[in-house]
Design a protein around this motif. Structure first.
Motif, PDB file in Angstrom:
ATOM      1  N   MET A   1      50.251  71.115  79.570  1.00 55.34           N
ATOM      2  CA  MET A   1      50.634  69.945  80.319  1.00 55.34           C
ATOM      3  C   MET A   1      50.803  68.777  79.339  1.00 55.34           C
ATOM      4  O   MET A   1      49.945  68.537  78.501  1.00 55.34           O
ATOM      5  CB  MET A   1      49.558  69.615  81.363  1.00 55.34           C
ATOM      6  CG  MET A   1      49.873  68.372  82.149  1.00 55.34           C
ATOM      7  SD  MET A   1      48.590  67.866  83.312  1.00 55.34           S
ATOM      8  CE  MET A   1      48.900  68.971  84.652  1.00 55.34           C
ATOM      9  N   ARG A   2      51.886  68.079  79.494  1.00 54.22           N
ATOM     10  CA  ARG A   2      52.128  66.912  78.659  1.00 54.22           C
ATOM     11  C   ARG A   2      51.195  65.785  79.099  1.00 54.22           C
ATOM     12  O   ARG A   2      50.949  65.607  80.287  1.00 54.22           O
ATOM     13  CB  ARG A   2      53.573  66.418  78.822  1.00 54.22           C
ATOM     14  CG  ARG A   2      54.612  67.341  78.259  1.00 54.22           C
ATOM     15  CD  ARG A   2      56.006  66.782  78.466  1.00 54.22           C
ATOM     16  NE  ARG A   2      56.218  66.492  79.888  1.00 54.22           N
ATOM     17  CZ  ARG A   2      56.956  65.489  80.352  1.00 54.22           C
ATOM     18  NH1 ARG A   2      57.573  64.677  79.547  1.00 54.22           N
ATOM     19  NH2 ARG A   2      57.095  65.292  81.640  1.00 54.22           N
ATOM     20  N   PRO A   3      50.698  65.021  78.153  1.00 56.19           N
ATOM     21  CA  PRO A   3      49.830  63.896  78.534  1.00 56.19           C
ATOM     22  C   PRO A   3      50.646  62.800  79.209  1.00 56.19           C
ATOM     23  O   PRO A   3      51.839  62.621  78.947  1.00 56.19           O
ATOM     24  CB  PRO A   3      49.253  63.419  77.211  1.00 56.19           C
ATOM     25  CG  PRO A   3      50.193  63.906  76.167  1.00 56.19           C
ATOM     26  CD  PRO A   3      50.835  65.153  76.708  1.00 56.19           C
ATOM     27  N   PHE A   4      49.984  62.068  80.086  1.00 58.39           N
ATOM     28  CA  PHE A   4      50.640  60.977  80.802  1.00 58.39           C
ATOM     29  C   PHE A   4      50.758  59.775  79.882  1.00 58.39           C
ATOM     30  O   PHE A   4      49.815  59.406  79.182  1.00 58.39           O
ATOM     31  CB  PHE A   4      49.830  60.605  82.044  1.00 58.39           C
ATOM     32  CG  PHE A   4      50.351  59.394  82.759  1.00 58.39           C
ATOM     33  CD1 PHE A   4      51.546  59.449  83.454  1.00 58.39           C
ATOM     34  CD2 PHE A   4      49.648  58.200  82.726  1.00 58.39           C
ATOM     35  CE1 PHE A   4      52.026  58.331  84.117  1.00 58.39           C
ATOM     36  CE2 PHE A   4      50.129  57.085  83.382  1.00 58.39           C
ATOM     37  CZ  PHE A   4      51.318  57.143  84.078  1.00 58.39           C
ATOM     38  N   ARG A   5      51.917  59.177  79.885  1.00 55.65           N
ATOM     39  CA  ARG A   5      52.148  57.971  79.092  1.00 55.65           C
ATOM     40  C   ARG A   5      52.843  56.959  80.002  1.00 55.65           C
ATOM     41  O   ARG A   5      53.923  57.217  80.519  1.00 55.65           O
ATOM     42  CB  ARG A   5      53.026  58.290  77.880  1.00 55.65           C
ATOM     43  CG  ARG A   5      53.191  57.095  76.971  1.00 55.65           C
ATOM     44  CD  ARG A   5      53.925  57.491  75.692  1.00 55.65           C
ATOM     45  NE  ARG A   5      54.231  56.300  74.930  1.00 55.65           N
ATOM     46  CZ  ARG A   5      55.315  55.541  75.121  1.00 55.65           C
ATOM     47  NH1 ARG A   5      56.183  55.858  76.039  1.00 55.65           N
ATOM     48  NH2 ARG A   5      55.504  54.468  74.385  1.00 55.65           N
ATOM     49  N   TYR A   6      52.200  55.818  80.174  1.00 56.00           N
ATOM     50  CA  TYR A   6      52.736  54.771  81.048  1.00 56.00           C
ATOM     51  C   TYR A   6      53.534  53.795  80.200  1.00 56.00           C
ATOM     52  O   TYR A   6      53.003  53.201  79.264  1.00 56.00           O
ATOM     53  CB  TYR A   6      51.576  54.070  81.768  1.00 56.00           C
ATOM     54  CG  TYR A   6      51.990  53.060  82.799  1.00 56.00           C
ATOM     55  CD1 TYR A   6      52.937  53.356  83.761  1.00 56.00           C
ATOM     56  CD2 TYR A   6      51.410  51.800  82.809  1.00 56.00           C
ATOM     57  CE1 TYR A   6      53.298  52.429  84.709  1.00 56.00           C
ATOM     58  CE2 TYR A   6      51.768  50.865  83.761  1.00 56.00           C
ATOM     59  CZ  TYR A   6      52.714  51.185  84.703  1.00 56.00           C
ATOM     60  OH  TYR A   6      53.079  50.264  85.653  1.00 56.00           O
ATOM     61  N   ARG A   7      54.799  53.636  80.519  1.00 56.59           N
ATOM     62  CA  ARG A   7      55.678  52.780  79.717  1.00 56.59           C
ATOM     63  C   ARG A   7      55.248  51.317  79.752  1.00 56.59           C
ATOM     64  O   ARG A   7      55.462  50.584  78.807  1.00 56.59           O
ATOM     65  CB  ARG A   7      57.119  52.856  80.225  1.00 56.59           C
ATOM     66  CG  ARG A   7      57.790  54.167  80.010  1.00 56.59           C
ATOM     67  CD  ARG A   7      59.180  54.140  80.554  1.00 56.59           C
ATOM     68  NE  ARG A   7      59.175  53.444  81.838  1.00 56.59           N
ATOM     69  CZ  ARG A   7      60.247  53.040  82.492  1.00 56.59           C
ATOM     70  NH1 ARG A   7      61.423  53.251  82.015  1.00 56.59           N
ATOM     71  NH2 ARG A   7      60.144  52.426  83.649  1.00 56.59           N
ATOM     72  N   LEU A   8      54.648  50.884  80.843  1.00 52.66           N
ATOM     73  CA  LEU A   8      54.260  49.482  80.993  1.00 52.66           C
ATOM     74  C   LEU A   8      52.789  49.247  80.637  1.00 52.66           C
ATOM     75  O   LEU A   8      52.202  48.245  81.049  1.00 52.66           O
ATOM     76  CB  LEU A   8      54.540  49.017  82.423  1.00 52.66           C
ATOM     77  CG  LEU A   8      55.999  49.120  82.873  1.00 52.66           C
ATOM     78  CD1 LEU A   8      56.123  48.748  84.335  1.00 52.66           C
ATOM     79  CD2 LEU A   8      56.885  48.243  82.018  1.00 52.66           C
ATOM     80  N   GLN A   9      52.205  50.152  79.885  1.00 53.90           N
ATOM     81  CA  GLN A   9      50.784  50.049  79.530  1.00 53.90           C
ATOM     82  C   GLN A   9      50.473  48.759  78.787  1.00 53.90           C
ATOM     83  O   GLN A   9      49.492  48.083  79.080  1.00 53.90           O
ATOM     84  CB  GLN A   9      50.352  51.262  78.691  1.00 53.90           C
ATOM     85  CG  GLN A   9      48.881  51.305  78.385  1.00 53.90           C
ATOM     86  CD  GLN A   9      48.041  51.547  79.613  1.00 53.90           C
ATOM     87  OE1 GLN A   9      48.445  52.247  80.531  1.00 53.90           O
ATOM     88  NE2 GLN A   9      46.855  50.961  79.639  1.00 53.90           N
ATOM     89  N   LEU A  10      51.319  48.383  77.836  1.00 53.82           N
ATOM     90  CA  LEU A  10      51.089  47.163  77.065  1.00 53.82           C
ATOM     91  C   LEU A  10      51.122  45.938  77.983  1.00 53.82           C
ATOM     92  O   LEU A  10      50.259  45.065  77.891  1.00 53.82           O
ATOM     93  CB  LEU A  10      52.128  47.022  75.948  1.00 53.82           C
ATOM     94  CG  LEU A  10      52.006  45.759  75.093  1.00 53.82           C
ATOM     95  CD1 LEU A  10      50.663  45.738  74.369  1.00 53.82           C
ATOM     96  CD2 LEU A  10      53.150  45.676  74.104  1.00 53.82           C
ATOM     97  N   LEU A  11      52.097  45.896  78.874  1.00 51.92           N
ATOM     98  CA  LEU A  11      52.191  44.784  79.812  1.00 51.92           C
ATOM     99  C   LEU A  11      50.958  44.736  80.718  1.00 51.92           C
ATOM    100  O   LEU A  11      50.407  43.661  80.976  1.00 51.92           O
ATOM    101  CB  LEU A  11      53.459  44.901  80.656  1.00 51.92           C
ATOM    102  CG  LEU A  11      53.698  43.813  81.689  1.00 51.92           C
ATOM    103  CD1 LEU A  11      53.816  42.447  81.015  1.00 51.92           C
ATOM    104  CD2 LEU A  11      54.939  44.111  82.508  1.00 51.92           C
ATOM    105  N   MET A  12      50.509  45.903  81.162  1.00 50.90           N
ATOM    106  CA  MET A  12      49.323  45.951  82.013  1.00 50.90           C
ATOM    107  C   MET A  12      48.092  45.455  81.255  1.00 50.90           C
ATOM    108  O   MET A  12      47.269  44.711  81.789  1.00 50.90           O
ATOM    109  CB  MET A  12      49.091  47.369  82.530  1.00 50.90           C
ATOM    110  CG  MET A  12      48.001  47.450  83.583  1.00 50.90           C
ATOM    111  SD  MET A  12      47.902  49.038  84.409  1.00 50.90           S
ATOM    112  CE  MET A  12      47.148  50.034  83.143  1.00 50.90           C
ATOM    113  N   GLU A  13      47.970  45.820  79.976  1.00 52.12           N
ATOM    114  CA  GLU A  13      46.838  45.358  79.176  1.00 52.12           C
ATOM    115  C   GLU A  13      46.895  43.849  78.950  1.00 52.12           C
ATOM    116  O   GLU A  13      45.863  43.169  78.984  1.00 52.12           O
ATOM    117  CB  GLU A  13      46.807  46.099  77.849  1.00 52.12           C
ATOM    118  CG  GLU A  13      46.402  47.550  77.985  1.00 52.12           C
ATOM    119  CD  GLU A  13      46.580  48.357  76.715  1.00 52.12           C
ATOM    120  OE1 GLU A  13      47.005  47.777  75.690  1.00 52.12           O
ATOM    121  OE2 GLU A  13      46.314  49.571  76.753  1.00 52.12           O
ATOM    122  N   LEU A  14      48.100  43.325  78.729  1.00 49.99           N
ATOM    123  CA  LEU A  14      48.245  41.868  78.569  1.00 49.99           C
ATOM    124  C   LEU A  14      47.870  41.134  79.849  1.00 49.99           C
ATOM    125  O   LEU A  14      47.189  40.111  79.815  1.00 49.99           O
ATOM    126  CB  LEU A  14      49.674  41.512  78.152  1.00 49.99           C
ATOM    127  CG  LEU A  14      50.073  41.923  76.743  1.00 49.99           C
ATOM    128  CD1 LEU A  14      51.567  41.677  76.519  1.00 49.99           C
ATOM    129  CD2 LEU A  14      49.250  41.181  75.714  1.00 49.99           C
TER     130      LEU A  14
END
Length: 155
Positions: A1-14
């Motif tokens: 299974m490929r790991p999940f990667r959220y494209r907006l992760q940086l924005l969410m962290e900010l």
């Protein structure tokens, strides 16, 4: 299974950092208001104590020159209470502004977080379906090659 990667992760962290900063500002404003309320209550208590002292002194015989000291002290305390109440109103206003800012930033963060969770669930579902399809294809290919009723055609 490929790991999940959220494209907006940086924005969410900010947004999470902004939310945390706003929460700290709100907490600071709340503490400031509470301290000012404490000062106002203390001044109110002081005014009551001075008033009681004046009433007690009236029952006793004490010089008129002492009256001015008590009344001056009472007036000073009332003036300080008025100033404290003005500051208290100001601090409440600042606290309310900080609360609104915090709730707005929290809402923006929560929207991204919910989207992230939904995307994670979709990813897991899609990966599960892909794995299921691969397993099904393997099972179908394996059963065709081992089926004795089907003979391979030689050319």
């Amino acid at each position: 299974m490929r790991p999940f990667r959220y494209r907006l992760q940086l924005l969410m962290e900010l947004r999470e950092k902004d939310r945390d900063t706003a929460l700290q500002a709100y907490a600071g404003a709340m503490n400031s208001r509470l301290r000012q309320e404490g000062k106002s209550k203390a001044l109110g208590t002081r005014i009551k104590a001075i008033s009681h002292q004046i009433q007690d002194r009236r029952l006793q015989n004490f010089p008129a020159s002492m009256h001015s000291i008590y009344y001056t002290s009472l007036e000073d305390a009332k003036k300080q209470l008025k100033e404290s109440n003005v500051l208290l109103i100001e601090r409440r206003s600042v606290e309310e502004d900080r609360r609104k800012d915090y709730l707005k930033l929290k809402s923006k963060h929560d929207v991204l977080h919910q989207l992230s969770e939904r995307k994670r669930e979709e990813h897991i579902f899609n990966e599960f379906k892909a794995e299921e399809k691969v397993l099904e294809d393997l099972a179908n290919n394996h059963s065709v090659s081992n089926n004795p009723l089907i003979t391979p055609v030689h050319i």
